[in-house]
Write a protein that holds these residues in place. Structure first.
Motif, mmCIF file in Angstrom:
data_model
loop_
_atom_site.group_PDB
_atom_site.id
_atom_site.type_symbol
_atom_site.label_atom_id
_atom_site.label_comp_id
_atom_site.label_asym_id
_atom_site.label_seq_id
_atom_site.Cartn_x
_atom_site.Cartn_y
_atom_site.Cartn_z
ATOM 1 N N LEU A 187 0.827 -1.210 0.000
ATOM 2 C CA LEU A 187 0.000 0.000 0.000
ATOM 3 C C LEU A 187 0.861 1.259 0.000
ATOM 4 O O LEU A 187 0.559 2.232 -0.695
ATOM 5 C CB LEU A 187 -0.943 0.008 1.200
ATOM 6 N N GLN A 188 1.936 1.242 0.777
ATOM 7 C CA GLN A 188 2.831 2.397 0.798
ATOM 8 C C GLN A 188 3.445 2.624 -0.583
ATOM 9 O O GLN A 188 3.566 3.769 -1.029
ATOM 10 C CB GLN A 188 3.931 2.202 1.847
ATOM 11 N N ALA A 189 3.805 1.555 -1.261
ATOM 12 C CA ALA A 189 4.366 1.672 -2.602
ATOM 13 C C ALA A 189 3.336 2.240 -3.576
ATOM 14 O O ALA A 189 3.672 3.060 -4.440
ATOM 15 C CB ALA A 189 4.856 0.307 -3.100
ATOM 16 N N GLN A 190 2.090 1.832 -3.418
ATOM 17 C CA GLN A 190 1.036 2.365 -4.277
ATOM 18 C C GLN A 190 0.879 3.873 -4.069
ATOM 19 O O GLN A 190 0.733 4.627 -5.038
ATOM 20 C CB GLN A 190 -0.292 1.672 -3.993
ATOM 21 N N PHE A 191 0.914 4.306 -2.815
ATOM 22 C CA PHE A 191 0.770 5.732 -2.544
ATOM 23 C C PHE A 191 1.993 6.515 -3.016
ATOM 24 O O PHE A 191 1.858 7.636 -3.505
ATOM 25 C CB PHE A 191 0.487 5.984 -1.063
ATOM 26 N N ARG A 192 3.196 5.935 -2.880
ATOM 27 C CA ARG A 192 4.391 6.600 -3.409
ATOM 28 C C ARG A 192 4.293 6.740 -4.921
ATOM 29 O O ARG A 192 4.642 7.773 -5.488
ATOM 30 C CB ARG A 192 5.648 5.826 -3.031
ATOM 31 N N SER A 193 3.798 5.708 -5.556
ATOM 32 C CA SER A 193 3.629 5.736 -7.005
ATOM 33 C C SER A 193 2.646 6.836 -7.421
ATOM 34 O O SER A 193 2.892 7.566 -8.386
ATOM 35 C CB SER A 193 3.135 4.367 -7.487
ATOM 36 N N ARG A 194 1.572 6.953 -6.677
ATOM 37 C CA ARG A 194 0.597 8.007 -6.976
ATOM 38 C C ARG A 194 1.209 9.383 -6.768
ATOM 39 O O ARG A 194 0.963 10.302 -7.546
ATOM 40 C CB ARG A 194 -0.641 7.847 -6.099
ATOM 41 N N ALA A 195 2.022 9.523 -5.725
ATOM 42 C CA ALA A 195 2.662 10.816 -5.459
ATOM 43 C C ALA A 195 3.645 11.166 -6.570
ATOM 44 O O ALA A 195 3.711 12.325 -7.005
ATOM 45 C CB ALA A 195 3.375 10.780 -4.103
ATOM 46 N N VAL A 196 4.389 10.191 -7.040
ATOM 47 C CA VAL A 196 5.359 10.436 -8.108
ATOM 48 C C VAL A 196 4.644 10.777 -9.413
ATOM 49 O O VAL A 196 5.071 11.680 -10.143
ATOM 50 C CB VAL A 196 6.283 9.207 -8.294
ATOM 51 N N SER A 197 3.561 10.108 -9.683
ATOM 52 C CA SER A 197 2.838 10.385 -10.924
ATOM 53 C C SER A 197 2.220 11.774 -10.922
ATOM 54 O O SER A 197 2.028 12.378 -11.970
ATOM 55 C CB SER A 197 1.765 9.329 -11.183
ATOM 56 N N ARG A 198 1.927 12.282 -9.734
ATOM 57 C CA ARG A 198 1.371 13.627 -9.634
ATOM 58 C C ARG A 198 2.424 14.698 -9.896
ATOM 59 O O ARG A 198 2.100 15.808 -10.275
ATOM 60 C CB ARG A 198 0.768 13.860 -8.250
ATOM 61 N N LYS A 227 -1.179 26.372 -4.229
ATOM 62 C CA LYS A 227 -2.225 26.029 -3.270
ATOM 63 C C LYS A 227 -2.881 24.699 -3.646
ATOM 64 O O LYS A 227 -3.168 23.877 -2.781
ATOM 65 C CB LYS A 227 -3.271 27.140 -3.228
ATOM 66 N N ASP A 228 -3.098 24.506 -4.925
ATOM 67 C CA ASP A 228 -3.701 23.257 -5.388
ATOM 68 C C ASP A 228 -2.774 22.069 -5.145
ATOM 69 O O ASP A 228 -3.225 20.987 -4.793
ATOM 70 C CB ASP A 228 -4.050 23.344 -6.871
ATOM 71 N N ILE A 229 -1.488 22.291 -5.353
ATOM 72 C CA ILE A 229 -0.511 21.225 -5.127
ATOM 73 C C ILE A 229 -0.487 20.838 -3.654
ATOM 74 O O ILE A 229 -0.517 19.662 -3.309
ATOM 75 C CB ILE A 229 0.899 21.654 -5.591
ATOM 76 N N ALA A 230 -0.442 21.833 -2.780
ATOM 77 C CA ALA A 230 -0.409 21.563 -1.339
ATOM 78 C C ALA A 230 -1.682 20.856 -0.895
ATOM 79 O O ALA A 230 -1.639 19.924 -0.083
ATOM 80 C CB ALA A 230 -0.230 22.868 -0.567
#
Length: 104
Positions: free
Chosen positions: A48-59, A69-72
């Motif tokens: 699950l942590q890897a999935q969330f890291r992946s989502r953060a990187v893709s963003r 403000k939108d990014i934060a």
């Protein structure tokens, strides 16, 4: 990957086995199953942590198009979602460790 509810059922079954068991062999089986359950939980948490890291990187790629403000706000939302999603798994792994201490 199991859901927290499925893990809770497994943990409840192990607790019942531990309370009902007197022989050392039965306790050994409970400890082995609890150790296996702890390992599965740890793997699911890492997944699950890897999935969330992946989502953060893709963003990051789309971050150039958004205002600060939108990014934060999006970062905070993602962090809150990760925390909420992982919390039941963390509580369960603590319960499994407590069961292991009790069985030892």
């Amino acid at each position: 990957m199991k859901t927290p509810v499925q893990y809770e059922h497994d943990l409840t079954a192990l607790r019942e086995m531990l309370q009902a068991s007197a022989p050392a062999e039965q306790k050994k089986a409970v400890v082995e199953q609890a150790t296996r359950l702890e390992g599965q939980l740890a793997l699911d948490i890492r997944s699950l942590q890897a999935q969330f890291r992946s989502r953060a990187v893709s963003r990051i790629a789309s971050a150039a198009k958004k205002a600060g403000k939108d990014i934060a706000s999006a970062d905070r939302k993602l962090a809150e979602e990760e925390s909420a999603r992982l919390e039941p798994y963390r509580k369960l792994i603590e319960s499994v460790r407590a069961l292991l201490k009790e069985a030892a």
